[in-house]
Design a protein around this motif. Structure first.
Motif, PDB file in Angstrom:
ATOM      1  N   VAL A   1      50.472  44.715  42.890  1.00  0.00           N
ATOM      2  CA  VAL A   1      49.094  45.210  42.766  1.00  0.00           C
ATOM      3  C   VAL A   1      48.830  46.031  41.332  1.00  0.00           C
ATOM      4  N   PHE A   2      49.784  46.449  40.814  1.00  0.00           N
ATOM      5  CA  PHE A   2      49.788  47.009  39.529  1.00  0.00           C
ATOM      6  C   PHE A   2      49.505  45.984  38.303  1.00  0.00           C
ATOM      7  N   GLY A   3      50.238  44.733  38.512  1.00  0.00           N
ATOM      8  CA  GLY A   3      50.057  43.784  37.728  1.00  0.00           C
ATOM      9  C   GLY A   3      48.750  43.073  37.868  1.00  0.00           C
ATOM     10  N   VAL A   4      48.380  42.932  38.935  1.00  0.00           N
ATOM     11  CA  VAL A   4      46.965  42.177  39.263  1.00  0.00           C
ATOM     12  C   VAL A   4      45.688  43.328  38.542  1.00  0.00           C
ATOM     13  N   ILE A   5      45.912  44.622  38.653  1.00  0.00           N
ATOM     14  CA  ILE A   5      44.917  45.503  38.134  1.00  0.00           C
ATOM     15  C   ILE A   5      44.951  45.621  36.480  1.00  0.00           C
ATOM     16  N   GLN A   6      46.359  45.977  36.015  1.00  0.00           N
ATOM     17  CA  GLN A   6      46.694  46.193  34.809  1.00  0.00           C
ATOM     18  C   GLN A   6      46.709  45.025  33.879  1.00  0.00           C
ATOM     19  N   TYR A   7      47.146  44.144  34.424  1.00  0.00           N
ATOM     20  CA  TYR A   7      47.390  42.793  33.395  1.00  0.00           C
ATOM     21  C   TYR A   7      46.551  41.392  33.830  1.00  0.00           C
ATOM     22  N   GLY A   8      45.963  41.631  35.208  1.00  0.00           N
ATOM     23  CA  GLY A   8      45.220  40.213  35.364  1.00  0.00           C
ATOM     24  C   GLY A   8      45.938  39.333  35.933  1.00  0.00           C
ATOM     25  N   TRP A   9      47.343  39.628  36.538  1.00  0.00           N
ATOM     26  CA  TRP A   9      48.236  38.520  36.926  1.00  0.00           C
ATOM     27  C   TRP A   9      47.543  37.568  37.845  1.00  0.00           C
ATOM     28  N   TYR A  10      47.835  36.380  37.822  1.00  0.00           N
ATOM     29  CA  TYR A  10      47.168  35.287  38.689  1.00  0.00           C
ATOM     30  C   TYR A  10      48.364  34.469  39.463  1.00  0.00           C
TER      31      TYR A  10
ATOM     32  N   ILE B   1      40.078  30.365  44.606  1.00  0.00           N
ATOM     33  CA  ILE B   1      38.846  29.137  44.610  1.00  0.00           C
ATOM     34  C   ILE B   1      37.479  29.567  44.339  1.00  0.00           C
ATOM     35  N   ALA B   2      37.176  30.994  44.438  1.00  0.00           N
ATOM     36  CA  ALA B   2      36.016  31.575  44.171  1.00  0.00           C
ATOM     37  C   ALA B   2      35.876  32.163  42.796  1.00  0.00           C
ATOM     38  N   GLU B   3      37.220  31.955  42.105  1.00  0.00           N
ATOM     39  CA  GLU B   3      37.186  32.584  40.645  1.00  0.00           C
ATOM     40  C   GLU B   3      37.254  34.025  40.703  1.00  0.00           C
ATOM     41  N   LEU B   4      37.454  34.793  41.856  1.00  0.00           N
ATOM     42  CA  LEU B   4      37.398  36.102  41.851  1.00  0.00           C
ATOM     43  C   LEU B   4      38.870  36.864  41.403  1.00  0.00           C
ATOM     44  N   PRO B   5      39.005  37.797  40.712  1.00  0.00           N
ATOM     45  CA  PRO B   5      40.190  38.557  40.619  1.00  0.00           C
ATOM     46  C   PRO B   5      41.166  38.651  41.927  1.00  0.00           C
ATOM     47  N   PRO B   6      42.452  38.274  41.588  1.00  0.00           N
ATOM     48  CA  PRO B   6      43.285  38.484  43.015  1.00  0.00           C
ATOM     49  C   PRO B   6      43.212  39.737  43.387  1.00  0.00           C
ATOM     50  N   PHE B   7      42.977  39.694  44.853  1.00  0.00           N
ATOM     51  CA  PHE B   7      42.876  40.886  45.874  1.00  0.00           C
ATOM     52  C   PHE B   7      41.927  41.833  45.472  1.00  0.00           C
ATOM     53  N   SER B   8      41.004  41.359  44.434  1.00  0.00           N
ATOM     54  CA  SER B   8      39.773  42.624  44.087  1.00  0.00           C
ATOM     55  C   SER B   8      39.135  42.775  45.497  1.00  0.00           C
ATOM     56  N   GLY B   9      38.514  43.873  45.472  1.00  0.00           N
ATOM     57  CA  GLY B   9      37.778  44.509  46.777  1.00  0.00           C
ATOM     58  C   GLY B   9      38.283  45.032  47.767  1.00  0.00           C
ATOM     59  N   MET B  10      39.402  45.500  47.553  1.00  0.00           N
ATOM     60  CA  MET B  10      40.483  46.030  48.306  1.00  0.00           C
ATOM     61  C   MET B  10      39.958  47.134  49.247  1.00  0.00           C
TER      62      MET B  10
END
Length: 471
Positions: free
Chosen positions: A275-284, A195-204
């Motif tokens: 984690v790899f997909g979110v970081i490397q490919y920006g999966w949503y 909702i906040a338009e942040l990358p998924p699971f960022s700031g871990m």
């Protein structure tokens, strides 16, 4: 899922505090409609920054009023469900996958096996099992799913010289630590960041530090109490398990098979790929939903479930989250009404004015306080995210707080409250299973609650000072 042979049904009591969350949200929608007739309409300008919509804090202006008509109260629910459909289906797919995982018996076998191995190692039981439930809450969003294990942990705790309070705390406090830190909890931080338009699971990285501190403090609290009971059992509380033959309640027939280990390995691998997909490919949401659906199919095959079994258990798991998924859409209806009446930005404008009166370091703390209060009204983590983050994310920008810090304040407001608010259905159910009165639990847990809020306060203030992001 099989349960120990013990009657866990408490005597029927008058259910104080219990108000249906949908009734509460419908009342909030009605209040929102009334506000569109009372508050002046206002609007901020938005600009695009790196593909996301950002408020221009200098652009607020008053506009012509457009109050929402009474019919808008009910129409907004459908609109809210449509607008939140992506998140709703994401939640249902994950629920279905967990339904298949539960049907394989792998999680239950792991817990029972660990419990049996630790039976004569009581000093390790509490930290290891609390870590397990904390990891489950932080990575998988385990909440209601932990309740069956109260019936396993309490007899084990009693058999080792502790009491029912200790056994219940291992499960409830452990899961709460995970929910509070929410490293990759798809139902809380996943929804809120979306909702906040942040990358998924960022700031871990920052949340891992929070997890470690929360876990150490909470485990030490439970260990200290358990040690006192070990020395003097007369000070313990045994609830529904008073006088039970605990040896009969401990499972001896269940083993962690090679098939179970294969299923658990697939589950862990899923998070590595995520984690790899979110970081490397920006999966949503779309890609993450597909990944969890694939996981469900794979663990169903490894667990040797037939096609019909897989589908039936997927549906059963999804059905278990229907209420929570609908809460997301109904909560979204509040935002729909405020937007249609052009008073959402007015609320942001006034709220920013109030928060700007606080010292800069305390603006994030003010958001934590507000989220904590709201958690009493909306005890659903995903529903609370859907209700508050459309307001909190832009409000954060107006008062100079990063969106990531706003999400962190939401996590603390939701997570810590999970072990004491009487409006939380799963928490109250857990106390009922253990036979622990709410007031007795509160008397015991208050010192830990205060410590956790102290940690949360420091964490949000530091997050604000360091510009916890990416934005």
């Amino acid at each position: 899922m099989s349960q120990p042979n013990v009657d866990l049904q408490p005597k029927k009591q008058k259910k104080l505090w219990e108000v249906n969350v949908f009734a509460l949200l419908f009342a909030v929608i009605a209040i929102a409609v009334i506000l569109t007739h009372i508050l002046p309409a206002g609007e901020y300008g938005r600009v695009e920054v790196n593909g996301r919509s950002v408020i221009d804090p200098q652009s607020f202006q008053w506009i012509e009023a457009s109050p929402v008509k009474p019919l808008g109260l009910v129409n907004s629910v459908h609109t809210g469900l449509v607008e939140a459909s992506g998140i709703i289906f994401f939640v249902l797919i994950i629920g279905g996958t967990f339904g298949i995982l539960t049907a394989t018996g792998a999680i239950e076998a792991l817990i029972v096996t660990l419990s049996r191995l630790l039976r004569n190692q009581e000093k390790w039981l509490i930290p290891i099992m609390m870590l397990f439930f904390a990891a489950g809450g932080s990575l998988m969003g385990m909440a209601e799913e932990t309740l069956p294990y109260i019936a396993i942990m309490i007899p084990l705790a009693i058999a080792l010289g502790f009491d029912a309070m200790t056994g219940a705390a291992i499960v409830l406090v452990g899961a709460s630590v995970g929910f509070t830190s929410a490293l990759m909890n798809p139902f809380t931080v996943g929804v809120a960041q979306g909702i906040a338009e942040l990358p998924p699971f960022s700031g871990m990285g920052y949340r891992i530090a929070v997890f470690v501190v929360m876990y150490i403090v909470s485990t030490a609290f439970v260990l200290r109490y358990a040690s006192k009971i070990k020395k003097d059992r007369s000070q313990g509380f045994f609830g529904l398990f008073e006088g039970k033959d605990t040896a009969e309640l401990l499972r001896e027939d269940m083993k962690l098979t090679a098939r179970h280990k294969g299923i658990l390995a697939c589950f862990v691998l899923n998070f590595v790929v995520l984690v790899f997909g979110v970081i490397q490919y920006g999966w949503y949401l779309t890609e993450l939903s597909g990944l969890f659906l694939l996981l469900g199919i794979i663990i169903g095959i490894v667990g040797r479930l037939g096609i019909n079994e897989m589908v039936d258990n997927f549906m059963k798991g999804a059905a278990g989250l229907i209420a929570g998924a609908l809460v997301i859409g109904v909560a979204r209806a509040v935002v729909v009404v405020l937007n249609d009446g052009h008073v959402l930005d007015t609320i942001l404008y006034y709220s920013a004015g109030v928060l700007n009166q606080l010292p800069s370091a305390l603006t994030a703390f003010g958001m934590l306080v507000l989220q904590t209060v709201i958690s009493f009204i909306v005890p659903s983590g995903s529903g609370m995210a859907a209700l508050t983050m459309p307001i909190m994310a832009p409000l954060a920008e107006l008062v100079g707080v990063t969106r990531q810090t706003a999400v962190l304040a939401y996590q603390f407001g939701d997570g810590i409250s999970n072990i004491f608010i009487p409006t939380s259905g799963y928490f109250m159910a857990g106390l009922a299973l253990a036979g622990i009165p709410w007031l007795r639990w509160m008397k015991w847990i208050i010192p830990l609650i205060l410590m956790q809020y102290g940690i949360a306060t420091v964490a949000v203030v530091v997050a604000h000072l360091i510009g916890y992001g990416p934005y």
